[in-house]
Design a protein around this motif. Structure first.
Motif, short mmCIF file in Angstrom:
data_model
loop_
_atom_site.label_atom_id
_atom_site.label_comp_id
_atom_site.label_asym_id
_atom_site.label_seq_id
_atom_site.Cartn_x
_atom_site.Cartn_y
_atom_site.Cartn_z
N TRP A 8 9.13 -64.70 -103.94
CA TRP A 8 7.84 -64.18 -103.10
C TRP A 8 7.37 -64.88 -102.18
O TRP A 8 7.55 -65.85 -101.80
CB TRP A 8 6.84 -64.26 -104.31
N LEU A 52 10.09 -59.95 -103.40
CA LEU A 52 8.84 -59.28 -103.17
C LEU A 52 8.07 -59.93 -102.03
O LEU A 52 8.12 -61.05 -101.92
CB LEU A 52 7.89 -59.74 -104.45
N ASP A 111 4.48 -59.27 -99.42
CA ASP A 111 3.25 -58.80 -99.16
C ASP A 111 3.50 -57.77 -98.17
O ASP A 111 4.05 -58.06 -96.92
CB ASP A 111 2.18 -60.12 -98.69
N GLY A 160 -0.60 -65.25 -106.26
CA GLY A 160 0.53 -65.87 -105.21
C GLY A 160 0.14 -65.79 -103.65
O GLY A 160 0.83 -66.52 -102.84
N GLY A 171 4.25 -69.04 -101.08
CA GLY A 171 5.55 -68.48 -101.50
C GLY A 171 6.16 -69.31 -102.51
O GLY A 171 5.93 -70.60 -102.70
N TYR A 228 5.47 -64.43 -111.02
CA TYR A 228 6.50 -63.64 -110.32
C TYR A 228 6.40 -62.19 -111.05
O TYR A 228 6.53 -61.19 -110.63
CB TYR A 228 8.03 -64.01 -110.43
N LEU A 250 3.45 -60.26 -110.17
CA LEU A 250 3.60 -59.56 -108.45
C LEU A 250 4.55 -58.61 -108.71
O LEU A 250 4.20 -57.56 -107.99
CB LEU A 250 4.07 -60.61 -107.75
N ARG A 251 5.47 -58.52 -109.49
CA ARG A 251 6.53 -57.71 -109.54
C ARG A 251 5.84 -56.45 -110.22
O ARG A 251 6.35 -55.14 -109.79
CB ARG A 251 7.77 -57.99 -110.48
#
Length: 273
Positions: A106, A161, A163, A207, A211, A248, A251-252
Motif C-alpha cells: 500500500w 494498492l 491512493d 493507511g 505505506g 490492507y 484498503l483493498r
C-alpha cells in the motif's frame, strides 16, 4: 581469504564487479545460459549484471558465487563495491523481498519502488535532505535492481494498492509523470502484477500515516515492512503482521477493481501528455 581490491575511481564499481564475475564464469567453463539455469535466474539478468548494468542482490550474488565455485570471493567483492547503496535498516527487507513468493503493498504518496521508472525514482530519492549525487546514483541503481525479481523464471505475485492522489501528484515534469503512469499500465500486462486504486472521493483514512508491504514466504511466517518519516521497520511479530493485514484488507475493500483502476490511470496519464 583474498581482500577485495580498492575500486578504480575512473571505473564504475558495477563494471569492475561484472568483469570479475565473467572471469570466474569462464574459468568454471560455464556459458551464461547454463549458469542462469543453475542459478534459476534469467540469462538476460546474468548478462546485464556481467556488463555492469544491474546491481545484483545478495541472493543473486550468492547463487552466482556458488555456481562458479568462487568460494565467497565474489560475494565479498559485491559487498565491498556496493556498500551504502541502500540504508542499513532496509537491507533486511531486500533479502525478504528476494525470497517472497507474494508481495502486497500500500502506498499513499508515491509509486512504490518496485514499479518506479528510473527518472521518477531519481526525483524521489533526491528529496532526501543532505543526500549527495553519488548516493543518489547508487540508490537509484539499487532500486532498479530490486525490479529484477520480475525477471526470474518464477517471479513473485505483486498486488499494489495506490491512493488516487498519486496519479496527480507531480513528481518532476509532465514527461516524468507520463512515463511513470505508462509504466504502471505496462506492469499489469503481467498476470503476476495487479494494481488497484483507492479513490480519494471515499475519504478513506486507513493507511494515510504511511505505506507498508507484506511479504509471504514459503515455510516461514509473513513479514511486514512499515514506512516512517526517517526509516522503515521490518517485523515478523504476529501482532504487527496481523495489524498490517487488517489495514490492507480495509484498503483493498475500498479499492476499485483492477479494470476500473486501469481506466483511472489511463485518464490521469492523458493529463500528463
Amino acid at each position: 581469504m583474498s581482500v577485495p581490491p580498492e575500486p578504480d575511481p575512473t571505473v564504475k564499481p558495477l563494471v569492475i564487479l561484472g568483469a570479475e564475475m565473467r572471469k570466474h564464469r569462464i574459468r568454471a567453463n560455464l556459458s551464461q545460459l547454463r549458469l542462469a539455469g543453475i542459478m534459476q535466474f534469467s540469462q538476460s539478468l546474468v548478462g546485464f549484471t556481467e556488463r555492469g548494468m544491474r546491481t545484483p542482490s545478495h541472493n543473486f550474488m550468492q547463487r552466482y558465487d556458488d555456481a562458479v565455485g568462487a568460494r565467497g570471493e565474489l560475494v565479498r567483492l559485491w559487498a565491498h563495491l556496493t556498500r551504502g547503496a541502500s540504508p542499513r535498516w532496509f537491507r533486511n527487507w531486500l533479502e525478504i523481498e528476494q525470497e517472497a513468493h507474494a508481495l502486497h503493498a500500500w502506498e499513499p504518496l508515491y509509486v512504490p519502488g518496485l514499479l518506479q521508472t528510473e527518472e521518477y525514482a531519481t526525483l524521489v530519492i533526491r528529496g532526501e535532505p543532505g543526500i549527495t549525487l553519488d548516493q543518489v546514483e547508487k540508490a537509484v541503481t539499487a532500486r532498479m535492481e530490486r525490479q529484477a525479481i520480475f525477471d526470474r523464471p518464477e517471479p513473485p505475485m505483486l498486488r499494489v494498492l495506490l491512493d488516487e492522489g498519486i496519479l496527480y501528484r507531480p513528481i518532476g515534469d509532465k514527461q516524468v509523470m507520463h512515463c511513470q503512469l505508462l509504466r504502471l499500465l505496462e506492469a499489469v500486462e503481467s498476470p503476476r502484477i495487479g494494481i488497484q486504486i483507492v479513490p480519494m472521493s471515499l475519504g478513506v483514512t486507513t493507511g494515510l500515516l504511511g505505506g507498508f508491504a507484506i511479504a509471504q514466504l514459503s515455510g516461514s511466517p509473513d513479514r511486514v515492512y512499515i514506512e516512517s518519516a526517517t526509516h522503515g521497520h521490518v517485523s515478523d511479530r504476529p501482532e504487527d503482521v496481523e495489524a498490517i493485514h487488517s489495514r490492507y484488507d480495509v484498503l483493498r475493500a475500498a479499492a476499485q477493481p483492477q479494470h476500473v483502476s486501469l481506466e483511472l490511470i489511463r485518464e490521469a496519464e492523458k493529463l500528463w501528455t
